[in-house]
Design an enzyme around this catalytic site. Structure first.
Site, PDB file in Angstrom:
ATOM      1  CB  ALA A  24      -0.917  -0.001   1.218  1.00  0.00           C
ATOM      2  CB  ALA A  55      -9.016  -1.926   5.844  1.00  0.00           C
ATOM      3  CE1 TYR A  56      -4.601  -5.041   5.971  1.00  0.00           C
ATOM      4  CE2 TYR A  56      -3.663  -6.484   4.318  1.00  0.00           C
ATOM      5  CZ  TYR A  56      -4.084  -6.273   5.614  1.00  0.00           C
ATOM      6  OH  TYR A  56      -3.979  -7.280   6.531  1.00  0.00           O
ATOM      7  N   GLY A  57      -5.514   0.321   2.105  1.00  0.00           N
ATOM      8  CA  GLY A  57      -5.255   1.392   1.144  1.00  0.00           C
ATOM      9  C   GLY A  57      -5.427   0.915  -0.279  1.00  0.00           C
ATOM     10  CB  SER A  59      -3.025  -3.419  -0.550  1.00  0.00           C
ATOM     11  OG  SER A  59      -2.581  -4.749  -0.671  1.00  0.00           O
TER      12      SER A  59
END
Length: 340
Positions: A24, A55-57, A59
């Site tokens: 990310a 929720a990992y940006g 990623s």
């Protein structure tokens, strides 16, 4: 690469899984092309599991780009439930959010199905039957192949299995708990329960988020990128144990990273350990330890330093049930606290 079966799913997975958190841009490698090269090298080495999360940006987008032309040879895992915005309904494990979130993940990953879709953290405000019902529908639609939970207390794992059986729903096939030389608490209940129910486990944090790389020493400068964010990365108790493990690794003729990884995948209840390299050199180091086997003597020495089933300190990301977060759930009203 020796492949293992992911629980009773029949899916074959590598003992190392590639975690995509560090790809990310905001928190890890800022170069997308570099991250894609790391992913390709891991796949070329035989690692066939990639684990990410909504929720990992960005990623998921990076993983999607990297898998073009290689998707069919990858066991692709992602997760849902962490907040994705200010809207209180853009999080959790409700049917409403799961059905929206999975479509968003499929789009970002540029695929028509997810091999393993996991609930990233328990959602005590949502009935587990609703969550399993929504996930079952995703399996029946072909958008998801298997489902799993993550960082889940043993009692909740059992409850989910029972609910699935009683209601005729798909059950969780996997659990993704934290596990390392410093955090062995899951050996007490979580791993035995996962084995009892035929669940595969993809454990996270096998290098204790950097403490087990050999680069962090007590009294020295802690240069870990997340050291300023997490208290457990500066916990003196954990650093004391690291100081005991470093000479043990040297005696075994191993880098700390190899000792840590070999320990993690040696447990019969662990299917795969998630590694999260940020750079190509990080991945290269881990790949050179694929054939390391720890002797019983070394494992016994580890048991003496960190007794089986115990944790050294508490991870900041550890799941806390409501009763530990809200005082009113563990305290009677003031007028009802006396015996007389």
């Amino acid at each position: 690469m020796h492949y293992r079966t992911l629980g009773r799913t029949g899916i074959k997975v590598s003992p190392y899984a590639l975690g995509a958190l560090m790809f990310a841009t905001a928190i890890g490698n800022p170069e997308h092309d570099d991250s894609i090269r790391i992913i390709h090298k891991a796949l070329d080495a035989g690692i066939n599991v990639i684990d990410t999360a909504d929720a990992y940006g960005d990623s998921e987008e990076i993983v999607g780009k990297a898998l073009k032309g290689r998707r069919d040879n990858v066991v692709l895992a992602t997760k849902v439930s962490r907040p994705m915005g200010a809207d209180p309904n853009q999080q959790g494990a409700s049917r409403r959010w799961i059905m929206t979130a999975v479509e968003n993940s499929l789009r970002r990953l540029q695929t028509d199905h997810i091999d393993l879709y996991q609930i990233q953290r328990p959602d005590p405000e949502t009935d587990i039957e609703e969550t399993l019902s929504a996930l079952s529908d995703l399996i029946h639609s072909g958008k998801v192949r298997a489902i799993g939970s993550s960082t889940t207390p043993a009692s909740d794992i059992i409850e989910a299995q029972w609910v699935a059986e009683r209601r005729g729903l798909e059950r969780f096939h996997t659990e993704q708990p934290p596990y390392s030389l410093l955090n062995r608490g899951i050996e007490r209940e979580v791993l035995p329960i996962a084995q009892r129910y035929g669940m595969g486990t993809l454990v996270w944090g096998p290098l204790a988020q950097g403490l087990l790389t050999g680069r962090v020493r007590k009294g020295g400068q802690n240069e870990l990128r997340r050291a300023g964010l997490f208290r457990h990365l500066n916990d003196e108790r954990r650093l004391d144990v690291v100081e005991q493990l470093i000479p043990l690794a040297a005696e075994a003729g191993l880098p700390m990273t190899h000792l840590a990884m070999a320990f993690t995948i040696s447990h019969p209840g662990v299917t795969s350990a998630i590694v999260g390299p940020r750079t190509m050199s990080h991945l290269d180091d881990l790949l050179t330890g694929l054939d390391v086997t720890l002797t019983d003597d070394i494992l016994d020495r580890i048991d003496e330093i960190v007794p089986p089933g115990t944790d050294v300190g508490t991870l900041d990301q550890a799941y806390l049930p409501p009763a530990l977060q809200r005082a009113n759930l563990r305290r009677r009203p003031a007028g009802e606290r006396t015996a007389a």
